[in-house]
Design an enzyme around this catalytic site. Structure first.
Site, short mmCIF file in Angstrom:
data_model
loop_
_atom_site.label_atom_id
_atom_site.label_comp_id
_atom_site.label_asym_id
_atom_site.label_seq_id
_atom_site.Cartn_x
_atom_site.Cartn_y
_atom_site.Cartn_z
CE LYS A 103 -0.21 -0.40 5.09
NZ LYS A 103 -0.49 -1.05 6.28
CE1 TYR A 153 12.15 31.47 5.06
CE2 TYR A 153 11.50 29.27 4.87
CZ TYR A 153 11.82 30.84 3.81
OH TYR A 153 11.37 30.53 2.52
C1 PLP Z 1 -0.37 -1.86 6.57
C2 PLP Z 1 -0.51 -3.28 7.55
C3 PLP Z 1 0.55 -4.03 7.74
C4 PLP Z 1 1.38 -3.92 7.63
O1 PLP Z 1 2.08 -3.69 9.12
P1 PLP Z 1 3.38 -3.66 8.85
O2 PLP Z 1 3.64 -3.80 10.14
O3 PLP Z 1 4.45 -2.29 8.03
O4 PLP Z 1 3.80 -5.02 8.28
C5 PLP Z 1 -0.38 -5.85 7.84
N1 PLP Z 1 -1.98 -5.63 7.93
C6 PLP Z 1 -2.76 -4.03 7.68
C7 PLP Z 1 -4.56 -4.54 7.93
C8 PLP Z 1 -2.67 -3.38 7.30
O5 PLP Z 1 -3.00 -1.92 7.20
#
Ligand code: PLP
Length: 406
Positions: free
Chosen positions: A46, A276
Site C-alpha cells: 500500500k 525561517y
Molecule cells: C499496513 C498493514 C499491515 C502491515 O503492517 P507492517 O507493520 O508494516 O508490517 C498489515 N495488516 C494491515 C491490515 C495493514 O494495514
C-alpha cells in the site's frame, strides 16, 4: 569555498534520489519467510509500497516468493493488475465509492468489516461471479473490523451469501495494535479474542483456509500469531518496527537510500541565525552546508538535529527544514566539504537509519519512508546483479549517473 572557485568536474549526479534496492526487498522477504515458515507471506505494498514504488516492491516481493500482496484500497490493487501483476491481492479499506465490481472482475480479494458485505454481494450477483472475501474482526485496535458484538450477525449474513454462491469466504483476519511493544499484554488479549472469533465462525460452519493476524512486529516476535499467513510491510522495506532493535539486529537490509548533493557551502560568523524563524543561531564561527531537500520532498519540517552523512561523515541539521532545503552545521572552519559532495540522508552505507530521522521528528520510521515526495525520483537498482562493463555503478549497485531512473 570561494565564490569564483573552480570546481572539479562532477559525475552527472541526479539532484535528488530515493535509491531503491530490489535485492534488499527480496532479501527481507526471504528472511521474514524463514522466520514464519510454514505460514504464507502477504507483503503490504500500500501507499506506493511504503514510498518505494508499488510495482517495484510487488515485483521484488513476488520474485522472492511472497504468496500474496496487500493494499489498503481497491484502486491500489487495480493499478497492480493493470501493471500485469497476477498474484493474489487483498484490499481491506473501502468507501461507498469503491468499485467492488471491478475488484471482483480482477480477482481482487476483499476485506470485509461489516457494511461492505451487501454492496459486494450485489456486485457479485450482477457479475454472476462470487466475490472472494476475508472477514475482519476487531479484536482491540478499534479501527476497521467487525466488533465482537456484531460478529455473529456478520457471520450469519456471510454464510447466507456464501450459500447463495455470491461470496466465497477465504479468510478471517484481525490487526494488532501494540505488537511493536512485545512486552505489552494487550496482544495476548487480542489473540485470545481472535481465537474466540474463529470458534464462533466455526459454529456458523465458516472455516476459512487463511487465518491471518501478524504484521511485521508480530511476524518477528510472536510465533503464536503466525496462523496461516502473515501480512508484512515495514520489515520488507528493511525497517525495524521495534524501538530497541535496528534493521541490522533483525537481519534485514534497508531498501531505500535517500540521497542528494551539497548545494552550497559557506563560512558564517558566530551568532548567524539559521532558516525561517531563526530558531537556531551558531555559537561560534563555522561552515554551513545547504542540503537541497525540504518538506516538499518529505523531509519533516519539525526535524532538528537530524543526522546527515556527507562524504561518509556524519553531521547534524540545524534550524528549521524549509520547503526545498535545510542547513547542516559542519562545525569546522577548514572543511573539505564542497559543493557537489554526496549527501546521504538515510540508508545505503551512511549508517543512518530512517528511525533516527523519525526520532528527530517525533514520528516513526514508517512515516519517514512513506512520505518521501514525488519530486524525488525513485531510482531502482539491484545490488545482486553485477553492473554491465562500462556502466557507471559503484560497488553496491548504486548508479552514479541517471541510469536506472524510472
Ligand atoms: C499496513 C498493514 C499491515 C502491515 O503492517 P507492517 O507493520 O508494516 O508490517 C498489515 N495488516 C494491515 C491490515 C495493514 O494495514
Amino acid at each position: 569555498m570561494s565564490i569564483t572557485g573552480d570546481f572539479p568536474p562532477q559525475p552527472a549526479t541526479l539532484e535528488r534520489a530515493a535509491v531503491i534496492d530490489a535485492a534488499a526487498i527480496r532479501h527481507n522477504v526471504r528472511t521474514i519467510a524463514s522466520y514464519v515458515h510454514p505460514a504464507k507471506v502477504m507483503v503490504a505494498v500500500k501507499a506506493e509500497g511504503y514510498g518505494h514504488g508499488a510495482l517495484t516492491s510487488a515485483q521484488a516481493a513476488l520474485d522472492a516468493g511472497a504468496d500474496w500482496l496487500g493494499t489498503a484500497h481497491v484502486s491500489e490493487a487495480l493499478a497492480l493488475r493493470e501493471a500485469g501483476i497476477e498474484a493474489p491481492i487483498l484490499a481491506w479499506l473501502h468507501t461507498r465509492g469503491t468499485d467492488f465490481g471491478r475488484a471482483i472482475s480482477e480477482h481482487i480479494d476483499l476485506g470485509i468489516s461489516g457494511w461492505e458485505i451487501h454492496p459486494v454481494a450485489e456486485a457479485a450477483e450482477s457479475l454472476q461471479r462470487p466475490a472472494r472475501v476475508h472477514l475482519k474482526v476487531d479484536t482491540g485496535l478499534g479501527r476497521n473490523g467487525c466488533t465482537i458484538e456484531d460478529w455473529p450477525e456478520l457471520l450469519r449474513i456471510a454464510a447466507n451469501y456464501q450459500e447463495r454462491g455470491l461470496i466465497s469466504i477465504e479468510g478471517i483476519f484481525t490487526h494488532l495494535a501494540v505488537a511493536d511493544e512485545p512486552d505489552r499484554r494487550e496482544t495476548d488479549a487480542q489473540l485470545d479474542l481472535y481465537r474466540h472469533a474463529l470458534e464462533v465462525a466455526q459454529e456458523h460452519r465458516i472455516v476459512p483456509d487463511l487465518r491471518h493476524v501478524a504484521n511485521t512486529p508480530a511476524a518477528l516476535s510472536r510465533p503464536d500469531a503466525h496462523f496461516d499467513m502473515v501480512r508484512v510491510g515495514v520489515g520488507v522495506f528493511g525497517q525495524s518496527p521495534f524501538a530497541d532493535r535496528t534493521t541490522e539486529d533483525l537481519g534485514l537490509r534497508p531498501a531505500m537510500e535517500l540521497r542528494t548533493s551539497v548545494a552550497n557551502v559557506k563560512r558564517v560568523p558566530a551568532g548567524q541565525g539559521i532558516s525561517y524563524g531563526l530558531t537556531h543561531r551558531v555559537d561560534q564561527p563555522t561552515t554551513l552546508a545547504l542540503i537541497p531537500m525540504g518538506y516538499a520532498d518529505g523531509i519533516p519540517r519539525v526535524a532538528v538535529h537530524a543526522p546527515v552523512c556527507i562524504n561518509g561523515r556524519r553531521y547534524q541539521s540545524v534550524g528549521r527544514v524549509a520547503m526545498d532545503q535545510f542547513v547542516v552545521d559542519l562545525a569546522e572552519l577548514d572543511t573539505e566539504v564542497t559543493v557537489g559532495d554526496e549527501v546521504v540522508i538515510f540508508g545505503g552505507d551512511s549508517g543512518i537509519e530512517a528511525a533516527e530521522w523519525a526520532a528527530a521528528a517525533g514520528t516513526n520510521n514508517y512515516e519517514i519512508i512513506t512520505r518521501i515526495g514525488e519530486r524525488v525520483p525513485r531510482v531502482i537498482v539491484d545490488s545482486e546483479i553485477p553492473p554491465l562493463p562500462g556502466t557507471a555503478a559503484d560497488h553496491d549497485g548504486t548508479p552514479l549517473t541517471g541510469q536506472g531512473l524510472s
